[in-house]
Design a protein around this motif. Structure first.
Motif, short mmCIF file in Angstrom:
data_model
loop_
_atom_site.label_atom_id
_atom_site.label_comp_id
_atom_site.label_asym_id
_atom_site.label_seq_id
_atom_site.Cartn_x
_atom_site.Cartn_y
_atom_site.Cartn_z
N GLN A 94 50.39 43.01 102.94
CA GLN A 94 49.99 44.18 102.19
C GLN A 94 49.27 43.72 100.92
N THR A 95 47.95 43.93 100.93
CA THR A 95 47.11 43.46 99.84
C THR A 95 46.09 44.53 99.48
N PHE A 96 45.95 44.78 98.20
CA PHE A 96 44.93 45.69 97.70
C PHE A 96 43.82 44.84 97.10
N VAL A 97 42.60 45.05 97.58
CA VAL A 97 41.45 44.30 97.08
C VAL A 97 40.44 45.29 96.55
N THR A 98 40.08 45.15 95.28
CA THR A 98 39.04 46.00 94.72
C THR A 98 37.73 45.23 94.77
N THR A 99 36.65 45.95 95.02
CA THR A 99 35.34 45.31 95.09
C THR A 99 34.23 46.33 94.88
N CYS A 100 33.08 45.83 94.49
CA CYS A 100 31.89 46.67 94.38
C CYS A 100 31.04 46.57 95.63
N ASP A 101 31.31 45.58 96.49
CA ASP A 101 30.55 45.34 97.71
C ASP A 101 31.48 45.41 98.91
N SER A 102 31.52 46.55 99.55
CA SER A 102 32.47 46.77 100.64
C SER A 102 32.04 46.13 101.95
N ALA A 103 30.83 45.61 102.05
CA ALA A 103 30.36 45.02 103.31
C ALA A 103 31.21 43.85 103.76
N ALA A 104 31.82 43.14 102.84
CA ALA A 104 32.66 41.99 103.20
C ALA A 104 33.83 42.41 104.08
N PHE A 105 34.28 43.62 103.97
CA PHE A 105 35.43 44.08 104.74
C PHE A 105 35.11 44.28 106.21
N ALA A 106 33.83 44.26 106.56
CA ALA A 106 33.45 44.38 107.97
C ALA A 106 33.93 43.18 108.77
N ARG A 107 34.27 42.11 108.10
CA ARG A 107 34.73 40.90 108.77
C ARG A 107 36.25 40.88 108.94
N THR A 108 36.91 42.00 108.76
CA THR A 108 38.37 42.04 108.87
C THR A 108 38.80 43.14 109.82
N ASN A 109 40.08 43.15 110.13
CA ASN A 109 40.67 44.21 110.93
C ASN A 109 41.56 45.10 110.08
N GLY A 110 41.46 44.96 108.77
CA GLY A 110 42.33 45.72 107.88
C GLY A 110 41.87 47.16 107.72
N LYS A 111 42.71 47.94 107.09
CA LYS A 111 42.39 49.33 106.80
C LYS A 111 41.51 49.37 105.55
N LEU A 112 40.46 50.14 105.59
CA LEU A 112 39.54 50.26 104.47
C LEU A 112 39.65 51.66 103.88
N VAL A 113 40.03 51.73 102.62
CA VAL A 113 40.22 53.01 101.95
C VAL A 113 39.36 53.04 100.69
N PHE A 114 38.63 54.12 100.51
CA PHE A 114 37.83 54.30 99.31
C PHE A 114 38.50 55.29 98.38
N VAL A 115 38.45 55.01 97.10
CA VAL A 115 38.88 55.95 96.08
C VAL A 115 37.66 56.25 95.24
N ASP A 116 37.23 57.50 95.25
CA ASP A 116 36.01 57.89 94.54
C ASP A 116 36.30 59.16 93.74
N HIS A 117 36.28 59.06 92.44
CA HIS A 117 36.55 60.20 91.55
C HIS A 117 37.84 60.91 91.90
N GLY A 118 38.88 60.13 92.19
CA GLY A 118 40.19 60.70 92.47
C GLY A 118 40.40 61.12 93.91
N THR A 119 39.40 61.00 94.75
CA THR A 119 39.52 61.36 96.15
C THR A 119 39.69 60.10 96.98
N VAL A 120 40.74 60.09 97.81
CA VAL A 120 41.03 58.93 98.65
C VAL A 120 40.64 59.25 100.08
#
Length: 88
Positions: A47-73
């Protein structure tokens, strides 16, 4: 420093019997593509939370990708095509 934190978390997991939750804040921007992939595949079963400005790197994983944008998850699906990453 990152190597030490990962080792520390690994030892804590062995001692405590469960891996600690990790928060890695913008760590990917400091790594090249190969090291990003190594890190993301190494933590995918923890269980790891990773913050980033470039989400493309997550395409190389099988993890769950969640965006938080202006309070909306929202959870997004990662689709790969022709070497490009698209997030929906």
């Amino acid at each position: 420093m990152l190597s030490m934190k990962l080792a520390e978390a690994s030892v804590a997991g062995e001692v405590l019997g469960e891996h600690p939750v990790m928060l890695l804040d913008d760590v990917l921007s400091e790594l090249d593509d190969a090291r990003q992939t190594y890190l993301l595949t190494r933590i995918e079963d923890k269980q790891t939370f990773v913050t980033t400005c470039d989400s493309a790197a997550f395409a190389r994983t099988n993890g769950k990708l969640v965006f938080v944008d202006h309070g909306t998850v929202r959870e997004v699906e990662v689709l790969l095509y022709g070497g490009f990453c698209s997030l929906f």
